[in-house]
Design a protein around this motif. Structure first.
Motif, PDB file in Angstrom:
ATOM      1  N   ASP C  82      34.790 -49.026  38.742  1.00 60.16           N
ATOM      2  CA  ASP C  82      36.061 -49.695  38.495  1.00 60.16           C
ATOM      3  C   ASP C  82      36.555 -50.504  39.674  1.00 60.16           C
ATOM      4  N   GLY C  83      35.766 -50.591  40.730  1.00 59.12           N
ATOM      5  CA  GLY C  83      36.250 -51.213  41.959  1.00 59.12           C
ATOM      6  C   GLY C  83      36.809 -52.611  41.737  1.00 59.12           C
ATOM      7  N   ASN C  84      37.928 -52.891  42.379  1.00 61.57           N
ATOM      8  CA  ASN C  84      38.496 -54.232  42.303  1.00 61.57           C
ATOM      9  C   ASN C  84      38.099 -54.989  43.555  1.00 61.57           C
ATOM     10  N   SER C  85      37.923 -56.273  43.388  1.00 66.03           N
ATOM     11  CA  SER C  85      37.521 -57.059  44.552  1.00 66.03           C
ATOM     12  C   SER C  85      38.717 -57.188  45.492  1.00 66.03           C
ATOM     13  N   VAL C  86      38.448 -56.979  46.749  1.00 62.53           N
ATOM     14  CA  VAL C  86      39.493 -57.106  47.755  1.00 62.53           C
ATOM     15  C   VAL C  86      39.100 -58.295  48.617  1.00 62.53           C
ATOM     16  N   SER C  87      40.021 -59.240  48.783  1.00 52.84           N
ATOM     17  CA  SER C  87      39.600 -60.460  49.471  1.00 52.84           C
ATOM     18  C   SER C  87      40.155 -60.558  50.896  1.00 52.84           C
ATOM     19  N   ASP C  88      41.480 -60.416  51.046  1.00 51.89           N
ATOM     20  CA  ASP C  88      42.024 -60.773  52.356  1.00 51.89           C
ATOM     21  C   ASP C  88      41.693 -59.713  53.404  1.00 51.89           C
ATOM     22  N   LEU C 339      47.226 -45.144  34.849  1.00 52.87           N
ATOM     23  CA  LEU C 339      48.154 -45.733  35.824  1.00 52.87           C
ATOM     24  C   LEU C 339      47.734 -47.158  36.159  1.00 52.87           C
ATOM     25  N   HIS C 340      46.445 -47.364  36.300  1.00 52.88           N
ATOM     26  CA  HIS C 340      45.931 -48.664  36.675  1.00 52.88           C
ATOM     27  C   HIS C 340      46.294 -49.717  35.634  1.00 52.88           C
ATOM     28  N   ALA C 341      46.154 -49.367  34.372  1.00 47.11           N
ATOM     29  CA  ALA C 341      46.412 -50.362  33.329  1.00 47.11           C
ATOM     30  C   ALA C 341      47.887 -50.443  32.972  1.00 47.11           C
ATOM     31  N   PRO C 358      40.939 -45.956  22.944  1.00 48.76           N
ATOM     32  CA  PRO C 358      40.606 -44.687  22.292  1.00 48.76           C
ATOM     33  C   PRO C 358      39.789 -43.747  23.173  1.00 48.76           C
ATOM     34  N   ARG C 359      38.824 -44.301  23.896  1.00 43.23           N
ATOM     35  CA  ARG C 359      37.958 -43.386  24.661  1.00 43.23           C
ATOM     36  C   ARG C 359      38.740 -42.685  25.753  1.00 43.23           C
ATOM     37  N   THR C 360      39.504 -43.485  26.496  1.00 44.50           N
ATOM     38  CA  THR C 360      40.312 -42.874  27.548  1.00 44.50           C
ATOM     39  C   THR C 360      41.256 -41.846  26.941  1.00 44.50           C
ATOM     40  N   LYS C 433      41.142 -55.005  30.835  1.00 41.33           N
ATOM     41  CA  LYS C 433      39.771 -54.522  31.051  1.00 41.33           C
ATOM     42  C   LYS C 433      39.745 -52.995  30.982  1.00 41.33           C
ATOM     43  N   ARG C 434      38.823 -52.482  30.208  1.00 45.25           N
ATOM     44  CA  ARG C 434      38.781 -51.037  30.039  1.00 45.25           C
ATOM     45  C   ARG C 434      38.070 -50.369  31.187  1.00 45.25           C
ATOM     46  N   SER C 435      38.529 -49.189  31.543  1.00 47.86           N
ATOM     47  CA  SER C 435      37.879 -48.462  32.622  1.00 47.86           C
ATOM     48  C   SER C 435      36.772 -47.593  32.032  1.00 47.86           C
TER      49      SER C 435
END
Lengths: 303, 659, 476
Positions: C82-88, C339-341, C358-360, C433-435
């Protein structure tokens, strides 16, 4: 065998004289002449010869219900031992079946009434169902008392269980007489002669029936009166009076006579009493409940 | 035999797993065929158990902590296995019509399969721990099915309520299990244990929850209606029977049937019957009415079991035979009738009419086939002849009558009281069934939805005739049914009837009772025949006559419309106004005053006092007690440190004082 | 060899992570570490080892490490998926710091579990606190700061008390006597009973603070609520176990000295107090992550009761530890997805999960079933065993209280869980986006599988653990 057959025939025929007696007695007290003996019979026959009109609201169930109603009562005929001996269907627990057959008749009556969507019939049906809630336990209570006294749970034993005990017999008779009035839709519970729909019970429920259906319901109501009053009379007449080979025949005849006397009583009552206010009817039914309760308690104490 | 049981289980596993994967059009058909084959396999498996003295037994080895699961199918299990296998099939066949919309459909089928499977497994397991596991899987799958029912917000509270009730019930069962010493944790071995009485009480209470006996019924009128229709039908007609099975199995393990226990069971049963049917009269959601009626029926079954126990205590074979026969007979009847009633209610709901009977009406013309089958089953549910219900009532009465001969004066009074309450139940049942049928199906439509309701396919309602005919046959041939059931009854008698003399009398009692039932068939057959005869006469009479149509007589009104019809509340009011003191009533609005009142409005709502008063108050009380302590978490750091300190000091003091 | 590998692997990779400062790399680094770590623990399980005098593997340590490795693997995989891209840049530094702290945290827990020396144990438990501080402050908000502050403050006080406890213990001993647990237990009889008993409250409250026992649990709900969910999972599923292990190692000494009854009473009181506190808050909780935190307090309480009873109760507690770690890991990871969504921590705000995802939603519901102690999940068996143990040891009243509190907790928790799963649907989330759910699902399956297919060696191993950790009821 002949005894049984005659018993059945007698029960089937008795409704007509009973209706006639009630009418005649009422006429007597009102100083009128009253109808001829065959009038109730003619009434039924006349209805049978007619066509029928059905409400547009109703469905198949409305057409079925009167037949079911009468069928239930006709079945009850083979359970009531008018001769004091076994009947076609006499077995342990027949009084339960009797009560449930009366209930079946009630169900069909109510279901037919509600089919029409008429507020009057709904009103009558509602009252009919509610009164039964108090009447049925009362009947079972009385039956319980009789079973306790007699030791067996069939009508033949039960009706003679109170023989020789005047107080108990009186209580049973009182309770059964209220039941006759209730089941037969008689004053003071219901007034068969009323013309005001709001005050009717039984009469309201048959407002929309016509032709043979109405005939079946009318005949059924009278038959119900006969059935319950036969039980009443059987309780009154002690078994010891009818010994010997002719005993059953004698008892059959005297029960039939007794039923006629009950009919006369009903007629007299109707002539001298007004219908109770609708809110007081449950109290009247509860009277039956308490009478049965007293009978039961005394039996519990005595035996 | 065992292999057929395994086969049947695997068929259901297959149903649970494969059905969600196939395209949605095929699901219902595939599921039904698998359930049908599984039922056939079950029948093959248990036939020898029924026929002879054979039992199916086996062991499944698991490691710690599960241990060895003991499988034991004897006649009682076999009897219930047959009910579970066959009686639900009409509801299973209709399931495709009732599965809620696409989003949860897969999960729904999965859990439905799991529910059927776990019900069967619960019946074949003898070891209590494994029974409990399967039992909980059964409760859980039904819990999820309740959550996925199609009724919006209601399902959340219903689900929670069900979950908590289920938990409390399983806590009782767990306690009942752990009270038994090691080695006795099997249905067939409970009796030898010293703590058997405690276990007995705890297990019975746990099963009472599942059956919905007073006062453990509060979840029933919430969970059954919230589930999808086929699930409600299965829960009411089959799952609740597992509670009956559990009770019988516990009783069967014998050894601790006492007079007190018997009276407790009778009391719980008859009170459930009376209160269940009374509450059904005040509700207007058709599924709630059916749920409460289910409670009534299970109450009567329980009363039968109690009478059987009393008979066993008093060594009164007649009483025992009749009580047991009544319970088993009623079990069959109720399993038949509730499937039909729930399914018919579901078909009405699916036609867009909803579940509130006050907004139905007029369906007997618009959905004639469903209405007719509902009418028939309502008739049967009111225990009226010629259907089977009346037989069980008669058997109950016979049991009580037989009991009078051996009972003490106090017990005699009790038995007569039960008799009266039973009669009352019957009369109220008549009220509730005429009300349900009359208000929901007959008369004029009470809403636009009811006005435009149309019937579905013929097979949908046609299927429901099968159980109804079953009920009719049970009424006509009760002796045959009880001959079929007699192996089960013999087993129970063999285990619980003492001393040997009364056990020896058992076959005689059996014959005597069967002959009574045979003579009972006559009037019932006469009734059925008479109906046909009268209908024939009527037809002959009316054949050549004129038949017209007109509007209902309404004393001056042009056409009766739904607004002047009697409503469900007004229909039951004469009765309800008498019992209202014991109900929970909410009243809003002021009474009318003066000759020309400006405004007047009154809202009146009757409800189940157990649900509203007792359960509600328990909830409020518990929350109240626990919220008294909410100061513990103040968010104040100093306070938290103080706790640690106080705790420390307290422990030190404890050491100094105690040590 | 395997112990140094486990001990040094984490800090080594932490340095690597901090040097590279590439979030994408870090994600894989964690997975690789987790896999290696699992391998190491498996090795350790097969072959007991000792290293450098202070570290030694015994069955309880292996159990705690095993649970740690499994939950950690799930967390690492979840982060990777699930990692989000971190840029700065700033974020990248912060991110690397996080990864490094996580690795050190795992390393410290490993060391604490393996320590066979009272002082070393104390040192590494303190190290876990320090290492986890940046993890709790991850979101760098005001509330996160408050939670972190509470965490440090309360845990430090606790650890200070534990330190006092160790000193008190030493006061009862001869000068220069060994502080190795095995020696302490062997010589328990020669420790002055007064100081021995006097030290225990300090130890219990000190390490109990970290184990989340009431009434010194106050940091726990805040920290679990604010930390990223993977971290909450690790805190709940592994840190609490490690701290509990510390408490039990010390209680073993008292037990050996014949104060078993005293330890048992203390643990029972603590356990019931924890259950009670959890019940009080379960009924009022508004934040679903806090709800899970209270559930952790409850479960630690159950374990304390079980270990306090010893015998069958201890075995139940061991099983419960496994069940709780696996399920709570899954539960927190799922809560993190929600929490993320949904971007809401309150139960009312995060609703309709089942319909949206549904899955979550299913994993969420199943985790609830599992934590409530219903079959087929392992907690059912541990709870029924515990009930049986309470009854056998003659505590029917406590059994009733236990069941009552449990029912209240399930009621309160069920309300929150069902509201999150079935509440009103938020339509704006349909396209989110689903986790991934399979790491959590795998944990839950493991919690079922463990009871249906428990290998014989594992069973014996668990019995060993129970025998070592449970109070032996030694009465002087």
């Amino acid at each position: 065998m002949e005894l049984l057959l005659i018993q059945v025939v007698l029960l089937l025929v008795l409704p007509f004289p009973v209706l006639w007696i009630i009418l005649r007695v009422k006429a007597f007290w009102a100083a009128r002449r009253g109808p001829c003996f065959f009038q109730p019979f003619h009434d039924i026959v006349r209805l049978c010869k007619k066509g029928a009109v059905f409400s547009k609201t109703t469905s198949l169930a409305f057409r079925l219900m009167p037949s079911v109603h009468l069928a239930a009562l006709l079945t009850a005929v083979i359970l009531v031992p008018m001769s004091g001996r076994g009947h076609i269907a006499s077995f342990e627990g027949d009084f339960v079946l009797f009560a449930y057959l009366l209930a079946a008749a009630r169900f069909s009556m109510i279901a037919g009434a509600l089919e029409t969507g008429s507020p009057f019939e709904g009103m009558g049906a509602s009252r009919e169902a509610a009164f039964a809630v108090f009447a049925e336990p009362a009947f079972f209570m009385l039956a319980g008392a009789m079973v306790l006294a007699g030791g067996k749970a069939d009508f033949v034993t039960m009706v003679s269980a109170f023989d020789g005990r005047a107080v108990l017999t009186t209580l049973a008779v009182l309770s059964l007489f209220i039941m006759v009035l209730l089941e037969g839709a008689r004053i003071p519970v219901d007034d068969p002669a009323t013309h005001l729909e709001l005050t009717m019970i039984h009469e309201a429920m048959i407002l929309d029936h016509s032709g043979p259906d109405l005939a079946m319901l009318q005949y059924g109501a009278a038959l119900k009166t006969v059935l319950v009053s036969s039980l009443l009379v059987l309780v009154v007449l002690p078994e010891q009076l009818f010994t010997g080979s002719a005993g059953p025949w004698l008892r059959l005849a005297s029960t039939a006579g007794g039923v006629c006397i009950v009919a006369a009583l009903i007629g007299t009552l109707e002539s001298f009493m007004a219908r109770l206010r609708m809110t007081h009817v449950p109290q009247f039914v509860l009277l039956m409940f308490s009478v049965s309760l007293v009978a039961l308690v005394s039996v519990l104490l005595l035996f | 035999m065992t292999e057929w049981l395994v086969c049947s289980s695997f068929l259901l596993v297959g149903a649970a797993v494969s059905v969600p994967m196939v395209p949605s059009v095929l699901r219902a058909k595939l599921f039904f065929s698998l359930a049908l084959f599984s039922a056939i396999a079950d029948s093959i498996a248990v036939a020898p158990v029924f026929a002879g003295d054979a039992t199916i037994s086996g062991q499944i080895f698991f490691g710690w902590p599960l241990g060895v699961a003991v499988v034991g199918v004897e006649r009682l299990s076999a009897f219930f296995l047959m009910i579970v296998a066959w009686f639900g099939l009409p509801a299973v066949a209709l399931a495709g019509r009732f599965v809620p919309g696409s989003s949860g459909a897969r999960a729904h089928w999965f859990f439905f399969g799991l529910l059927l499977l776990s019900m069967k497994l619960a019946l074949v397991l003898d070891s209590l721990l494994h029974f409990l596991v399967v039992w909980e899987v059964m409760s859980l799958s039904s819990f999820f099915l309740v959550l996925m029912g199609n009724s919006g917000q209601q399902r959340r509270s219903a689900g929670l309520h069900y979950f908590v009730a289920m938990h409390v019930s399983v806590v009782f069962l767990m306690l009942g299990t752990v009270f038994l010493p090691e080695g006795h944790m099997r249905f067939s071995m409970m009796s030898g244990a010293e703590s058997a009485l405690a276990s007995f009480v705890l297990l019975m209470t746990g099963f009472a929850f599942k059956m919905g006996l007073v006062p453990f019924h509060s979840w029933i009128p919430e969970a059954y209606p919230a589930a999808a229709t086929h699930v409600s039908a299965i829960m009411s007609s089959l799952m609740s029977k597992l509670g009956v099975y559990g009770m019988l199995r516990t009783v069967l393990s014998g050894g601790f049937i006492t007079e007190t226990a018997a009276w407790l069971v009778i009391g719980a049963g008859i009170l459930s019957a009376v209160s269940g049917i009374t509450f059904s009269v005040i509700r207007r959601d058709i599924k709630e009415i059916l749920s409460y009626s289910s409670m009534e029926n299970l109450g009567i079954i329980t009363a039968g079991i109690g009478l059987m126990m009393l008979g066993s205590v008093q060594s009164n074979a007649f009483m025992m035979w009749a009580g047991l026969a009544a319970a088993l007979f009623k079990t069959l009847c109720h399993s038949f009738s509730k499937v039909v009633l729930f399914s018919a209610a579901g078909l009405v709901e699916r036609a867009g009419v909803g579940r509130d009977i006050e907004s139905m009406g007029g369906l007997s013309r618009r959905m004639p086939r469903v209405s007719l089958v509902f009418l028939g089953t309502a008739w049967a549910s009111a225990s009226l002849p010629p259907f089977g219900g009346v037989i069980s009532e008669i058997l109950l009465v016979l049991s009580m009558v037989a009991g009078l001969s051996t009972a003490s004066p106090l017990a005699t009074t009790g038995l007569v009281l039960v008799l009266v309450l039973l009669a009352m139940t019957g009369a109220i049942a008549l009220l509730t069934w005429t009300r349900t049928w009359g208000i929901a199906f007959s008369g004029e439509p009470r809403s636009l939805a009811a006005q435009s309701a149309r019937e579905g396919r013929v097979w949908e309602s046609g299927l429901l005739w099968v159980p109804l005919i079953g009920l009719l046959l049970m009424g006509l041939f009760p002796a045959l049914v009880l001959e079929w059931v007699s192996p089960v009854m013999d087993t129970i008698a063999g285990a619980t009837l003492f001393p040997d003399a009364s056990l020896a009398a058992w076959p005689l009692v059996h014959r005597a009772m069967i002959s009574t039932l045979v003579s009972l068939s006559l009037p019932i057959a006469v009734f059925g025949g008479m109906v046909f005869l009268l209908l024939l006469v009527r037809w002959l009479l009316l054949r050549k006559r004129e038949q017209g149509e007109a509007t209902t007589w309404s004393c001056g009104w042009g056409t009766p419309d739904s607004r002047i019809q009697y409503t469900a509340s007004s229909f039951s009011d004469p009765f309800v106004s008498v019992v209202r003191p014991v109900l929970h009533t909410e009243r809003e609005g002021e009474s009318v005053s003066g000759y020309f009142p400006e405004t007047a409005g009154c809202h009146h709502h009757d409800d189940d006092p157990f649900r509203k008063k007792i359960i509600g108050r328990i909830g409020v009380f518990v929350s109240g007690v626990f919220s008294r302590f909410s100061w513990i978490q103040s968010g104040n750091m100093q306070q938290y440190i103080l706790y640690g300190l106080v705790w420390l000091v307290a422990m030190l003091v404890w050491i100094l004082v105690v040590a | 060899m395997v112990i140094p590998f486990l001990l040094f692997l984490s800090p080594g990779l932490a340095i690597l992570s901090f040097v590279t400062r590439r979030p994408g790399f870090d994600r894989w680094l964690l997975v690789v570490h987790a896999v290696l770590y699992c391998g190491g623990v498996a090795w350790l399980a097969c072959e007991p080892a000792a290293w450098a005098g202070y570290f030694e593997s015994d069955p309880p340590a292996v159990l705690v490490l095993g649970l740690l490795s499994i939950v950690y693997l799930a967390v690492a995989i979840k982060r990777c998926l699930d990692g989000n891209s971190v840029s700065d840049l700033e974020h990248r530094v912060w991110h690397s710091l996080q990864t490094a702290s996580l690795l050190v945290f795992v390393g410290a827990m490993t060391a604490a579990a393996l320590s066979n020396h009272a002082a070393m144990l104390w040192v590494f438990v303190e190290a876990t606190t320090l290492a986890s501080v940046p993890l709790i402050y991850a979101s760098r908000t005001k509330t996160a700061l408050e939670a972190t502050w509470k965490y440090i403050f309360i845990c430090s006080i606790g650890i200070a008390l534990a330190f006092i406890g160790v000193i008190l213990l030493m006061m009862g001993m001869d000068q220069g006597a060994s502080l190795y647990f095995r020696d302490l237990e062997a010589n328990a009889g020669s420790i002055a009973p007064f100081w021995l008993k006097f030290s225990f409250p300090f130890i219990l409250i000190g390490f109990g603070t970290k184990a989340g026992f009431a009434p010194v649990h106050a940091w726990l709900p805040d920290a679990h609520s604010e930390a990223p969910s993977g971290i909450s999972a690790l805190l709940s599923a592994t840190l609490l176990n490690t701290a509990l292990l510390a408490v039990l190692r010390f209680s073993g000494i008292l037990d050996a000295a014949g104060f078993g009854q005293f330890v048992r009473d203390a643990l029972l009181v603590t356990g019931f107090l924890s259950l009670f506190v959890a019940a009080v808050y379960m009924l009022r909780v508004k934040n679903y992550k806090r709800m899970l935190a209270y559930s952790s307090i409850e479960n630690m309480g159950i374990m304390a009761i079980g270990f306090g009873l010893g015998g069958a109760g201890a075995l139940a507690a061991v099983l419960h530890m496994i069940a709780h770690s696996l399920v709570k890991g899954a539960f927190f990871l799922t809560a993190g997805d929600i929490l993320h969504a949904w971007k809401r921590r309150d139960i009312a705000g995060a609703s309709g999960v089942l319909a949206t995802w549904p899955r979550t939603g299913w994993v969420w519901l199943m985790a609830f079933i599992a934590i409530s102690g219903l079959p087929p999940f392992a907690a059912f068996f541990s709870e029924i065993m515990l009930m049986s143990a309470l009854l056998e040891d003659g505590y029917p009243v406590l059994l009733a209280v236990f069941l009552l509190l449990l029912t209240v907790i399930i009621w309160g928790m069920g309300r929150g869980v069902l509201s999150v799963a079935l509440g009103p649907v938020r339509p704006d989330l349909a396209g989110h986006k689903r986790s991934a759910v399979w790491p959590q699902a795998a944990l839950l399956l493991l919690a079922i599988g463990i009871v249906f297919a428990m290998p014989q060696p594992v069973e014996e191993f668990l019995r060993d653990v129970a025998a070592i950790l449970g109070v032996q009821r030694g009465l002087r």
